[in-house]
Design a protein around this motif. Sequence first.
Motif, PDB file in Angstrom:
ATOM      1  N   GLY A  75       0.796  -1.219   0.000  1.00  0.00           N
ATOM      2  CA  GLY A  75       0.000   0.000   0.000  1.00  0.00           C
ATOM      3  C   GLY A  75       0.826   1.265   0.000  1.00  0.00           C
ATOM      4  N   ASP A  76       2.074   1.181   0.487  1.00  0.00           N
ATOM      5  CA  ASP A  76       2.956   2.349   0.506  1.00  0.00           C
ATOM      6  C   ASP A  76       3.823   2.428  -0.748  1.00  0.00           C
ATOM      7  N   ASP A 113       1.296 -11.616  -3.029  1.00  0.00           N
ATOM      8  CA  ASP A 113       0.287 -10.567  -2.896  1.00  0.00           C
ATOM      9  C   ASP A 113       0.527  -9.875  -1.556  1.00  0.00           C
ATOM     10  N   VAL A 114       0.125  -8.624  -1.456  1.00  0.00           N
ATOM     11  CA  VAL A 114       0.278  -7.851  -0.223  1.00  0.00           C
ATOM     12  C   VAL A 114      -1.056  -7.203   0.107  1.00  0.00           C
ATOM     13  N   GLN A 115      -1.437  -7.261   1.374  1.00  0.00           N
ATOM     14  CA  GLN A 115      -2.612  -6.543   1.843  1.00  0.00           C
ATOM     15  C   GLN A 115      -2.368  -6.135   3.278  1.00  0.00           C
ATOM     16  N   GLY A 116      -2.468  -4.839   3.546  1.00  0.00           N
ATOM     17  CA  GLY A 116      -2.179  -4.350   4.885  1.00  0.00           C
ATOM     18  C   GLY A 116      -0.732  -4.612   5.257  1.00  0.00           C
ATOM     19  N   ASP A 117      -0.506  -5.195   6.437  1.00  0.00           N
ATOM     20  CA  ASP A 117       0.865  -5.476   6.885  1.00  0.00           C
ATOM     21  C   ASP A 117       1.242  -6.925   6.655  1.00  0.00           C
ATOM     22  N   ALA A 118       0.582  -7.582   5.708  1.00  0.00           N
ATOM     23  CA  ALA A 118       0.854  -9.002   5.461  1.00  0.00           C
ATOM     24  C   ALA A 118       1.286  -9.233   4.021  1.00  0.00           C
ATOM     25  N   LEU A 121       2.535 -15.548   0.198  1.00  0.00           N
ATOM     26  CA  LEU A 121       3.355 -16.285  -0.753  1.00  0.00           C
ATOM     27  C   LEU A 121       2.665 -17.611  -1.078  1.00  0.00           C
ATOM     28  N   MET A 122       2.586 -17.931  -2.369  1.00  0.00           N
ATOM     29  CA  MET A 122       2.030 -19.226  -2.729  1.00  0.00           C
ATOM     30  C   MET A 122       2.862 -19.908  -3.793  1.00  0.00           C
ATOM     31  N   SER A 123       3.027 -21.208  -3.633  1.00  0.00           N
ATOM     32  CA  SER A 123       3.654 -22.059  -4.630  1.00  0.00           C
ATOM     33  C   SER A 123       2.649 -23.124  -5.035  1.00  0.00           C
ATOM     34  N   SER A 124       2.523 -23.360  -6.339  1.00  0.00           N
ATOM     35  CA  SER A 124       1.592 -24.392  -6.808  1.00  0.00           C
ATOM     36  C   SER A 124       2.247 -25.257  -7.872  1.00  0.00           C
ATOM     37  N   PHE A 125       3.569 -25.454  -7.753  1.00  0.00           N
ATOM     38  CA  PHE A 125       4.292 -26.243  -8.744  1.00  0.00           C
ATOM     39  C   PHE A 125       3.883 -27.713  -8.691  1.00  0.00           C
ATOM     40  N   SER A 126       4.049 -28.339  -7.529  1.00  0.00           N
ATOM     41  CA  SER A 126       3.764 -29.769  -7.397  1.00  0.00           C
ATOM     42  C   SER A 126       2.837 -30.047  -6.223  1.00  0.00           C
ATOM     43  N   GLY A 127       2.167 -29.042  -5.758  1.00  0.00           N
ATOM     44  CA  GLY A 127       1.243 -29.153  -4.645  1.00  0.00           C
ATOM     45  C   GLY A 127       0.711 -27.772  -4.348  1.00  0.00           C
ATOM     46  N   LEU A 128       0.442 -27.496  -3.093  1.00  0.00           N
ATOM     47  CA  LEU A 128      -0.012 -26.164  -2.695  1.00  0.00           C
ATOM     48  C   LEU A 128       0.680 -25.755  -1.404  1.00  0.00           C
ATOM     49  N   ASP A 129       1.265 -24.580  -1.408  1.00  0.00           N
ATOM     50  CA  ASP A 129       1.837 -23.995  -0.200  1.00  0.00           C
ATOM     51  C   ASP A 129       1.435 -22.536  -0.166  1.00  0.00           C
ATOM     52  N   LEU A 130       0.660 -22.149   0.838  1.00  0.00           N
ATOM     53  CA  LEU A 130       0.220 -20.768   1.000  1.00  0.00           C
ATOM     54  C   LEU A 130       0.603 -20.294   2.394  1.00  0.00           C
ATOM     55  N   THR A 131       1.393 -19.223   2.456  1.00  0.00           N
ATOM     56  CA  THR A 131       1.927 -18.732   3.726  1.00  0.00           C
ATOM     57  C   THR A 131       1.661 -17.241   3.857  1.00  0.00           C
ATOM     58  N   ARG A 132       1.295 -16.823   5.061  1.00  0.00           N
ATOM     59  CA  ARG A 132       1.133 -15.401   5.383  1.00  0.00           C
ATOM     60  C   ARG A 132       2.324 -14.964   6.221  1.00  0.00           C
ATOM     61  N   VAL A 133       2.970 -13.848   5.833  1.00  0.00           N
ATOM     62  CA  VAL A 133       4.144 -13.346   6.536  1.00  0.00           C
ATOM     63  C   VAL A 133       3.859 -11.940   7.029  1.00  0.00           C
ATOM     64  N   SER A 134       4.057 -11.694   8.309  1.00  0.00           N
ATOM     65  CA  SER A 134       3.909 -10.352   8.859  1.00  0.00           C
ATOM     66  C   SER A 134       5.069  -9.483   8.393  1.00  0.00           C
ATOM     67  N   LEU A 135       4.778  -8.337   7.803  1.00  0.00           N
ATOM     68  CA  LEU A 135       5.839  -7.440   7.355  1.00  0.00           C
ATOM     69  C   LEU A 135       6.510  -6.723   8.523  1.00  0.00           C
ATOM     70  N   LYS A 136       5.889  -6.758   9.689  1.00  0.00           N
ATOM     71  CA  LYS A 136       6.467  -6.105  10.872  1.00  0.00           C
ATOM     72  C   LYS A 136       7.425  -7.031  11.613  1.00  0.00           C
ATOM     73  N   THR A 137       7.051  -8.300  11.732  1.00  0.00           N
ATOM     74  CA  THR A 137       7.847  -9.229  12.544  1.00  0.00           C
ATOM     75  C   THR A 137       8.462 -10.369  11.733  1.00  0.00           C
ATOM     76  N   LEU A 138       8.024 -10.550  10.475  1.00  0.00           N
ATOM     77  CA  LEU A 138       8.409 -11.674   9.619  1.00  0.00           C
ATOM     78  C   LEU A 138       7.926 -13.014  10.169  1.00  0.00           C
TER      79      LEU A 138
END
Length: 346
Positions: A75-76, A113-118, A121-138
């Motif tokens: 957003g910034d 994708d980014v929304q707010g402070d999060a 990340l997603m990978s869909s090569f050979s399965g599914l991995d979806l992770t949310r990462v805090s931009l403040k604390t990682l």
Amino acid sequence: MRYNRVIAAVALLGALGSSCTSEKPKDAFNPTPKPTRLGQVVTIAGDYKVRGEPRDGEYALRTSAYGDGGLAIGGDGTPYFGVLSGGDSRIAHVDSTGRLATWKLGNIPNQLDVQGDALWLMSSFSGLDLTRVSLKTLKQEVYVSWKSRLPGRLAVKSPSGRPIADDERSRLDRYWAGSRFVLRSDGVPVLVSKAGDLFEVAQHGELRQWHPSGYESALRKASGGKILDPTFATRDRSGGLILLGRRGLVRVPRDAGASGVAFPESTAKLPPWTGAAALNDGSILLLGGTTATGHTPRPTLEKPDGTMVRLDWGAPRSCAEFDGSLAVIGSAKPGESPSGRTEASS
């Protein structure tokens, strides 16, 4: 950063940065410049003569950053993108001073994708991995983690929360690899399977089928009765969703029924568009449509009435010829308006 893989996504999302240069940044370097004339786009592009891996603290203009999956704009205006560094996949971003910083996170994504402070990340090569990462604390929160080669199934439920039938489950399992995701305006991640089915993703890893009004018929139109095979998913200016497939696209407005557009049959054998941006008038700018072997990009407008307008921006240009305009990024004549349009009904 090296622009050959990152620049299309940067142009698409309106990332902030500077044009191709090999000059040393000055103290007055502005990491967030603004366009100064109609049709101009501000991009990030580093010294094309630089070889090597991106390093923390380098100015973005002095580093080579080979893209490795996805780009998102906070957003910034901060750009986040995947890079290859030290043999690892990392997430890089350019801070307010114009310097590069990289993070090594658990997920190796092909979508961001980014929304707010999060940061998502997603990978869909050979399965599914979806992770949310805090931009403040990682701090990382895993929403989905499933590998097709390992036993076990994803937790999938119907819109009412009931377990789905076995035959439906078997059908869904064929289409997880190649999925895309997008964050809905309410912050809920939405998964788009290769077949085009939609799922809301809960924090504890549960996928719940989502059937927006009119979506089934819109999907049939956009996919030609086959699978959607999504190449990109994004939000529009009103908080709705745009799902770009190989044969067409689906609009899922925030407060209205879904609609589908089928691309002309003449595009079926061409490289698919791989990026989309919603414009203020409701049109969608389609970007990509090229391959690593050098096919000319096909920037195209898809208007709200379904008409498609091809934008002819000329032959590709090298970094040394770049002048900061969208025309050059899209392969064009510098400083001139798009010309040679051809229209085709969808």
